[in-house]
Design an enzyme around this catalytic site. Structure first.
Site, PDB file in Angstrom:
ATOM      1  CG  ASP A  69     -40.181  32.459  37.934  1.00 57.76           C
ATOM      2  OD1 ASP A  69     -39.557  33.523  38.149  1.00 57.76           O
ATOM      3  OD2 ASP A  69     -39.823  31.901  38.148  1.00 57.76           O
ATOM      4  CD  GLU A 128     -45.530  28.678  38.950  1.00 57.11           C
ATOM      5  OE1 GLU A 128     -45.974  27.785  39.101  1.00 57.11           O
ATOM      6  OE2 GLU A 128     -44.953  29.359  39.447  1.00 57.11           O
TER       7      GLU A 128
END
Length: 372
Positions: A69, A128
């Site tokens: 990520d 997130e």
């Protein structure tokens, strides 16, 4: 890449954290690094602010996916690093700068010396929030190179460098954001009987929410309902017309998540009647549980124990959330913790992971892609 090169890349990336689907500088930095690698065995596609890199195997029987990520968090950094964030109010406080660096280091090794099987490196945006895994998973770019198995890592500040940790079954919880807006009738503090006070309603509702976990969820099926922020009112002598609650729900099963939400909605209906107000609920970003395939965790344990200086440790389940769970829902695989030994934890403004873990991560990711 040697340890110094990994350190340089991590520090470069640490200085340019960007929020979900706004990772433009990050994407360009990654593309530049990938462009300096041997191109003979790789193909590159972009998806929004993410990147997919396909490494052709020498004698492929399957495609192994590895996800990293790439987004940061809306946190003001307090590490005191000389290389701290240049983007005010944003920070790589969850280790995604580590995740990207490890992916680049592993990718370079495979680009220079491919494994037998194909490997798909996935640089995923918006972990997130608002959640990049699920839409990326469903994209035509991903589906064209859809892997047969998939894995990912997450840094673990509480584990020493050289330790990896995972488990069969549930590793991370199901999670949901929770936003509740209450609308009543404001007025002068001297005439409360003419108003419907939303500060009182919000306070009452917070205490009601506590009974959901205590009395509505099976005690053998854990859940958490946390309200982390309450706003309401404008000045001390005016009764509030509006209040807002912001929080999170976390459960150990999808069924418990459904039950918790159903009970929140029933309590909200009662609040509307009892406090003569309207209640609007928004669940924001929802992440599916990270559920590891037991067979693949066993293989990972065996591989990691053969990597010099690495120790495997059984992981307990955690109430943290990760949108990698959507990928594991569709593709067998696993996630593991990588020890980085920091005094401060994830999402903390002073998180300072040990950079020695970068080389450990690269060694492990390469070992898995070559031996799975």
């Amino acid at each position: 890449m040697d340890k110094n090169q990994l350190q340089i890349i991590r520090r470069d990336l640490h200085q340019i954290p960007e929020l979900g689907f706004q990772e433009f500088k990050t994407q360009q930095y990654l593309l530049d690094e990938i462009g300096r690698m041997p191109q003979e065995h790789i193909e590159i596609k972009t998806w929004r602010t993410g990147i997919l890199v396909f490494v052709k195997g020498l004698n492929p029987s399957k495609t192994i996916g590895y996800r990293a990520d790439i987004d940061g968090l809306p946190i003001t950094e307090e590490t005191g690093y000389e290389f701290q964030s240049r983007h005010e109010g944003s920070m790589h406080a969850c280790g995604h700068d580590f995740h990207m660096t490890i992916a680049l280091g592993s990718l370079r090794r495979l680009a220079e010396n491919p494994a037998a099987d194909n490997t798909l490196f996935i640089f995923q945006p918006a972990e997130e929030g608002p959640g990049g895994a699920e839409p990326l998973l469903n994209s035509k770019e991903f589906q064209a190179w859809r892997p047969d198995v998939i894995f990912a890592l997450h840094i673990a500040p509480d584990l020493p460098v050289g330790t990896v940790s995972s488990r069969e079954g549930l590793l991370f919880a199901n999670t949901s954001e929770l936003f509740i807006d209450l609308k009543g009738k404001g007025g002068h503090a001297a005439y409360p009987h003419q108003t419907h006070d939303m500060v009182v309603a919000a306070s009452y509702f917070v205490t009601q929410l506590q009974q959901i976990v205590a009395r509505r969820v099976d005690p053998l099926d854990s859940a958490v309902v946390t309200i982390g922020k309450i706003t309401g009112g404008t000045v001390q002598n005016v009764i509030a017309e509006h209040a807002r609650l912001e929080g999170t729900i976390r459960t150990m099963s999808p069924e418990a998540m459904k039950k918790v939400k159903a009970n929140i909605e029933r309590l909200a209906e009662g609040l509307e009647i009892g406090h003569e107000c309207t209640a609007s609920i928004d669940y924001g970003a929802n992440y599916y549980q990270v559920y590891n395939n037991g067979k693949h965790v066993d293989v990972f344990r065996q591989i990691s124990e053969k990597v010099d200086g690495v120790t495997f440790q059984e992981a307990p389940p955690a109430m943290t959330g990760e949108d990698f769970g959507y990928m594991l829902k569709e593709i067998p695989g696993f996630m593991f913790w990588l020890g980085v030994e920091s005094e401060y934890g994830l999402h903390h403004a002073k998180l300072t992971p040990d950079e020695r873990a970068l080389a450990v991560g690269v060694d492990i990711v390469e070992a898995v892609t070559r031996n799975w």
